[in-house]
Write a protein that holds these residues in place. Structure first.
Motif: not given
Lengths: 348, 283
Positions: A303, A306-308, A310, A322-328
């Protein structure tokens, strides 16, 4: 008005024993331009600056300030002023005495010295500190004095030698903005040496990326970032993940095992290094129209505020995106990565 | 209360040594200087200013004071000048030369003063090394002897005090950011101006310490000037020794020693005063 650019550096070279510190570097700084020398340590950027300042002698080439050859002259005859990393303030002189030093050497009349010193201290927000000694100042204040001491003589070129690298982050950002403001206000010409690409990007009219004693690319910051001339520049500026792949007859492998990868534009057979910035890699992009794809599995997530971020694995390749939200998704789950052709650089 | 005692108790052992080993003997010497001279023993207890009157009226003693101060002053100035240049050179040169120079400067400290004097006896006389070298180099036509001259005494003193001056100056220089020299040059200061405006003020404290150190040494020492100088070179140190061991006049010897102590102390206090004024930027 003098002729020529504020500073012209032409094919200068400097060796120490068998080590070539500066290898045929050429550089032009126009009047009012802020040029940054950016590079890893040992890339010759500081030596280049010291050659311009006259602290080291060039072995071949030429240096011109306002059109005049200066490379045979000692530092005290060159119209340059350096802001040193350590500040190098005179510890036995007050702030006022430090800032007056250059004007006194230029034999300016005392009344003029007083006025100019007062004005420059106002500009760098040091009014009220006139009678302090350097050891009574904070790190940031010291660098402001160093800045004022060089600015006040209005040299043809200001030389910044990593002036902010000894300061902590918040102070660094503050002074960085301040130097930028001073540049807008006063319009001086400058060379700024740094290994901090954020600094280089934020402050410069142009950036010269240096490596192994020569200039790899010199251009406006956004061009350096978006259109790097070669692999070194691409790697050095910004973050990027590198995918080392082998292409043979249309199939793509990590060198041993085939990868589940598809490239829109076919590349010739051979070993390639494909670079994509983590911010341009789309994760979980199954229905995405981007033409380049790769299937990978999740290793772990960081974390970053700004981003997560991966961290992924595909065969032998380590990739981060980088991804703006946490993935499921969980560790070990498969994801589809996609990126646009424009966002990828391929080098072999 | 306890807070005030802690510094004193920490200083205690060192203070005790200073008081017992230096303070008490000096007091005893001061008392001795007022005793009477005796033709039988070493002194007769009593109280008189005669010894001091003798010192300031007898031309032998006033002459010795002048000679001593003159010689010490010249030797100290030369020592500080040479030590300063040498230290600046070592400071400016790349680090790889440093160890060699420091080892060279240490050499005289490893040899006792007496051995050094024997060395000069080989070097300076008519058939000595110096004479031979100068002759074979064609710089002189006849053998010369520098032995038993004031110059020999001067050289001997400089040689003994030089290492101290060198190390004092080097430690002071090592505390200076060499960047200030470049900053000065960068702002238009020629080498001479840079020295005068930047290096000299930053090293003046060290120069004064080095000077007082050399001065104390050259004022007090007697072996080197009396072994290398002419018979007529009477320094205070030599006369103290002569009165004490030769003439068995302890009161007069003590008075002479007191003059030496007070004179040297005055110089130390004086240089200390100048220094504290100069170094106010070390707040």
């Amino acid at each position: 008005m003098a002729v020529g650019a504020a500073l012209e550096v032409e094919n200068i070279r400097r060796c120490y024993g068998s080590v070539v510190a500066v290898d045929n570097v050429s550089l032009v700084v126009d009047r009012g331009e802020f040029v940054t020398l950016l590079g890893p340590s040992g890339s010759g950027k500081t030596t280049t600056l010291r050659l311009v300042g006259g602290f080291e002698k060039i072995q071949s080439g030429a240096i011109r300030i306002n059109g005049e050859r200066v490379d045979g002259q000692p530092p005290y005859r060159r119209d340059t002023a350096t802001i040193f990393q350590s500040g190098a303030l005179f510890p036995h002189k007050t702030v006022t005495e430090n800032v007056s030093y250059g004007l006194q050497r230029r034999k300016a009349p005392p009344a003029e010295i007083r006025d100019r010193v007062k004005r420059i201290l106002d500009i760098v927000h040091l009014d009220g500190m006139q009678d302090r000694y350097p050891n009574q100042l904070s790190g940031g204040q010291k660098q402001r004095v160093a800045l004022a001491r060089s600015l006040v003589v209005q040299p043809a070129v200001l030389l910044f030698d990593e002036p902010l690298s000894a300061l902590d982050l918040s102070l660094r950002l503050k002074l960085r903005a301040e130097i930028k403001r001073l540049h807008e206000e006063l319009g001086f010409s400058a060379i700024y040496v740094t290994h901090d690409q954020g600094e280089a990007m934020a402050m410069s009219s142009r950036v010269a990326v240096m490596n192994h004693g020569h200039v790899e690319q010199i251009d406006r910051p956004e061009r350096i970032f978006n259109d790097p001339a070669n692999e070194f520049v691409y790697n050095f500026i910004g973050e990027s993940c590198c995918m080392a792949v082998t292409i043979a007859g249309g199939s793509i492998s990590d060198g041993r095992d085939p990868l589940d990868m598809h490239l829109k534009t076919g590349l010739a057979d051979g070993a390639w290094r494909l670079y994509v910035r983590p911010s341009r890699l789309k994760i979980d992009a199954e229905g995405c129209s981007d033409a380049n794809r790769l299937k990978a599995t999740i290793q772990f997530v960081e974390y970053l505020g700004d981003v997560f971020r991966y961290h992924l694995k595909a065969g032998a390749l380590d990739i981060f995106a980088d991804h703006p939200t946490r993935l499921d998704k969980e560790r070990g789950d498969a994801v589809h990565l996609a990126w646009r052709d424009d966002d990828m650089k391929a080098f072999r | 209360m306890a807070g005030r005692l802690i510094p004193w108790s920490l200083m205690g052992p060192a203070l005790a040594i200073v008081v017992v080993v230096f303070g008490l003997p000096t007091l005893q010497m001061a008392r001795m200087s007022f005793n009477l001279h005796s033709s039988q023993g070493l002194y007769t207890p009593g109280f008189t200013f005669d010894n001091y009157v003798t010192l300031f009226t007898n031309p032998v003693f006033t002459g010795a004071m002048r000679t001593t101060v003159q010689l010490a002053l010249l030797a100290s100035l030369a020592t500080v000048a040479i030590g300063y240049c040498f230290a600046v050179l070592v400071w400016l040169k790349p680090a790889r030369w440093r160890l060699l120079f420091i080892a060279l400067a240490l050499c005289p400290l490893l040899i006792s003063e007496i051995s050094i004097i024997f060395g000069w006896w080989m070097f300076l006389p008519k058939n000595g090394l110096l004479s031979h070298v100068l002759l074979s180099a064609g710089l002189i036509t006849d053998k010369i002897s520098l032995m038993y001259t004031e110059f020999a005494a001067f050289i001997g003193l400089v040689y003994i005090t030089l290492p101290y001056a060198f190390f004092i100056m080097l430690s002071v220089l090592d505390g200076i950011d060499k960047g200030v020299l470049e900053a000065s040059a960068d702002l238009g200061g020629s080498p001479l101006v840079t020295w005068k405006e930047v290096l000299l003020p930053l090293t003046s404290g060290g120069l004064q310490v080095a000077f007082s150190q050399s001065f104390i040494w050259t004022m007090g020492t007697y072996a080197t000037p009396s072994a290398l100088g002419p018979d007529t070179l009477w320094t205070l140190g030599f006369l103290v020794q002569e009165q004490m061991l030769g003439k068995h006049n302890w009161p007069l010897a003590s008075a002479l020693a007191m003059i030496l102590v007070i004179g040297v102390a005055a110089v130390v206090v004086f240089t200390g005063m100048i220094m504290s004024r100069r170094s106010r930027y070390h707040v």
